[in-house]
Write an enzyme that holds these catalytic residues in place. Structure first.
Site, short mmCIF file in Angstrom:
data_model
loop_
_atom_site.label_atom_id
_atom_site.label_comp_id
_atom_site.label_asym_id
_atom_site.label_seq_id
_atom_site.Cartn_x
_atom_site.Cartn_y
_atom_site.Cartn_z
N CYS A 274 70.82 -16.72 -16.86
CA CYS A 274 69.63 -17.06 -17.58
C CYS A 274 68.74 -18.13 -17.00
CB CYS A 274 70.30 -17.49 -18.94
SG CYS A 274 71.27 -16.38 -19.87
N1 LIG Z 1 75.68 -14.21 -20.11
C1 LIG Z 1 74.90 -14.89 -20.86
O1 LIG Z 1 75.42 -15.80 -21.13
C2 LIG Z 1 73.51 -14.36 -21.31
C3 LIG Z 1 73.10 -15.34 -22.24
C4 LIG Z 1 71.86 -14.85 -22.88
C5 LIG Z 1 71.22 -13.74 -22.62
N2 LIG Z 1 71.60 -13.00 -21.63
C6 LIG Z 1 70.93 -11.78 -21.44
O2 LIG Z 1 71.69 -10.45 -21.79
C7 LIG Z 1 71.60 -9.66 -20.95
C8 LIG Z 1 72.91 -9.03 -20.52
O3 LIG Z 1 73.54 -9.93 -19.61
P1 LIG Z 1 75.02 -10.12 -19.50
O4 LIG Z 1 75.41 -11.52 -19.12
O5 LIG Z 1 75.84 -9.57 -20.56
O6 LIG Z 1 75.26 -9.11 -18.20
P2 LIG Z 1 76.57 -8.42 -17.38
O7 LIG Z 1 76.27 -8.15 -16.27
O8 LIG Z 1 77.64 -9.16 -17.97
O9 LIG Z 1 76.68 -7.13 -18.33
C9 LIG Z 1 75.84 -6.02 -18.45
C10 LIG Z 1 76.45 -4.58 -18.37
O10 LIG Z 1 75.68 -3.66 -18.51
C11 LIG Z 1 76.13 -2.51 -17.98
N3 LIG Z 1 74.93 -1.64 -17.46
C12 LIG Z 1 74.04 -1.84 -16.54
N4 LIG Z 1 73.38 -0.95 -16.47
C13 LIG Z 1 73.69 0.25 -17.57
C14 LIG Z 1 73.18 1.23 -18.06
N5 LIG Z 1 72.06 1.67 -17.61
N6 LIG Z 1 73.53 1.68 -19.09
C15 LIG Z 1 74.73 0.99 -19.69
N7 LIG Z 1 75.36 0.35 -19.14
C16 LIG Z 1 74.78 -0.55 -18.19
C17 LIG Z 1 76.76 -3.13 -16.61
O11 LIG Z 1 77.76 -2.37 -16.22
C18 LIG Z 1 77.16 -4.29 -17.44
O12 LIG Z 1 78.73 -4.12 -17.84
C19 LIG Z 1 70.64 -9.91 -19.78
O13 LIG Z 1 69.20 -9.65 -19.94
C20 LIG Z 1 70.65 -11.51 -19.92
O14 LIG Z 1 69.82 -12.35 -19.39
C21 LIG Z 1 73.07 -13.33 -21.07
#
Ligand SMILES: NC(=O)c1ccc[n+]([C@@H]2O[C@H](COP(=O)([O-])OP(=O)(O)OC[C@H]3O[C@@H](n4cnc5c(N)ncnc54)[C@H](O)[C@@H]3O)[C@@H](O)[C@H]2O)c1
Length: 440
Positions: A274
């Site tokens: 983030c």
């Molecule tokens: N991790 C955090 O603490 C956090 C906090 C707030 C917001 N976010 C936001 O949330 C979003 C996701 O972050 P995250 O940390 O969960 O990421 P992550 O990498 O942990 O998880 C994302 C998942 O999406 C899957 N993926 C990718 N492309 C795909 C597709 N086309 N179809 C289906 N699945 C697909 C990946 O395999 C992965 O498992 C981002 O935009 C991030 O900025 C994350």
């Protein structure tokens, strides 16, 4: 009764299936929460190992317990699948895919675009689509909406579209998915009403806002606020240090002010998905409007200089002891970017390790949450975590603390290491001081 009222009733009766796309740090806790409050849930991910593990009842995220996954599997209301052709099955589809930056630090929305295309391919009447991935203001309207409407259905009539920023804080024992208030913006009033109704069943407090753009900008504000304040204390740390003042002592004193001050802490640099990334989504978008985001750029410059500053402090400390960094044996403590988590995305620890390698140091690391370094963006270090014992610690010319995990044996490290360079004030805060403990 209108379509939306009927759908709200279905939500209330749990005669409603929730699909979550992207089962990572954000998507998996959301799946569990919706499942635990009684919805049928389908989890979608393109990573087959995640799908296998979930369907076998185990978790791949350290702070998400396998017991919760198993319990949900046992209810027979949950399944995970890599088959995006089934996206038409759930009544609501929540998108939680990554939103990284490209090599040139521009927004990389390819995951969101691909996912929106996949949702569009099976979009059916009355489906609710909600984006949770962090975007720039306008992403829902400009990227997701046209792809969905291209199928012929109209938003607010044929289907519903909303944006709700994720505020997950992995490792936070005080707040979780259920208790972190959820901001929601809809493309139309009905979109907002339906999305609010759904989230209200799983999350204690839902905060409806006037548009998807306000919801998107809210998330950006929250992250810019952190990035800027962390940069400020990082800069003050360097300035105060030259004056012989310990910045952590200053922050402890300042935070006794009961209003108008919130403490932020300096460190070896930003990490995670983030704070180092999201502000630059806004910078990129603001250029389209001829606006410069100087605070964001400056914060980025200061924060991204911190790993180099920590290396410099290590180099100076070795120099004082008549040693060069080149050839020195250095043990980095902490590869995860955040205390007590296993998340190494954008971790300053990895950057510091690479920097040390390039300067000729012999680098190892220890992290109780990461037995092996995962191959992440930009870093290709192939190392396994060193077990901390008196003998292993004595082997190094310096120990460099990057992440202050609770599980580190601070006492043992303090007793056994010949030089400790501490970028988190972790030793001093625990009362472990001495001429061999240097703050960075
Ligand atoms: N991790 C955090 O603490 C956090 C906090 C707030 C917001 N976010 C936001 O949330 C979003 C996701 O972050 P995250 O940390 O969960 O990421 P992550 O990498 O942990 O998880 C994302 C998942 O999406 C899957 N993926 C990718 N492309 C795909 C597709 N086309 N179809 C289906 N699945 C697909 C990946 O395999 C992965 O498992 C981002 O935009 C991030 O900025 C994350």
């Amino acid at each position: 009764m209108s379509d939306v009222q009927l759908l709200q009733e279905k939500v209330g009766r749990r005669d409603y299936t929730v699909g979550v796309i992207g089962l990572g740090y954000v998507g998996l806790p959301l799946v569990l929460r919706f499942g635990e409050v009684g919805f049928r849930v389908i989890g979608f991910d393109i990573d087959p190992t995640k799908i296998e593990q979930l369907n076998a009842g185990s978790s791949y995220i350290q702070h998400v317990s396998g017991d919760r996954v198993r319990a949900l599997i046992d209810t027979r209301r949950f399944e995970a699948t890599a088959d995006l052709g089934r996206l038409g099955e759930p009544d609501a589809v929540i998108i939680c895919v990554p939103t990284p930056l490209t090599e040139h630090r521009d927004p990389d929305l390819r995951y969101v675009e691909k996912t929106a295309d996949a949702v569009a391919a099976t979009l059916r009447r009355n489906q609710l689509v909600c984006l949770e991935s962090t975007p720039y203001p306008g992403t829902t309207d400009e990227i997701v909406l046209p792809r969905l409407e291209a199928r012929g259905l109209r938003v607010g009539e044929g289907f519903f579209l909303a944006f709700s920023p994720e505020r997950e804080d992995p490792g936070n024992a005080q707040f979780d998915t259920a208790t972190i208030p959820k901001v929601v913006g809809g493309v139309t009033a009905d979109c907002l009403a339906l999305a609010t109704a759904l989230y209200s069943e799983a999350i204690k407090q839902v905060v409806p806002v006037s548009s998807t753009r306000v919801a998107e900008a809210t998330k950006i504000l929250e992250n810019v606020y952190r990035a800027v304040n962390i940069a400020l204390v990082n800069e003050l740390k360097i300035a105060f240090e030259r004056m012989g003042i310990n910045v952590w002592d200053v922050i402890e004193a300042a935070k006794t002010k009961p209003f108008g001050f919130q403490p932020f802490y300096p460190g070896p640099g930003l990490g995670g998905h983030c704070i180092p990334i999201d502000p630059f989504y806004l910078t990129w978008k603001a250029r389209e409007y001829g606006v410069a985001t100087r605070f964001i750029e400056l914060a980025g410059e200061i924060n991204s200089g911190m790993p180099a500053y920590v290396i410099l402090k290590l180099m100076e400390a070795l120099n004082e002891r008549g040693k060069a960094l080149k050839g020195a044996r250095v043990l980095v403590l902490g590869a995860a970017y955040k205390k007590d988590t296993d998340d190494s995305r954008e971790s300053p620890g990895l950057e510091i390790m690479e920097g040390l390698f390039h300067k000729g140091a012999k680098v190892d690391y220890s992290d109780p949450h990461l037995p092996r370094l995962p191959m992440v963006r930009r870093h290709k270090l192939d190392l396994t975590s060193v077990n901390l014992t008196e003998a292993s610690l004595r082997h190094y010319d310096a120990v460099l603390l990057v992440t202050d995990h609770s599980r580190f044996p601070y006492d043992l490290i303090h007793q056994s290491a010949s030089l400790i360079v501490d970028s988190r004030n972790a030793f001093r805060a625990r009362g472990f001081t001495g001429s061999h403990v240097v703050s960075a």
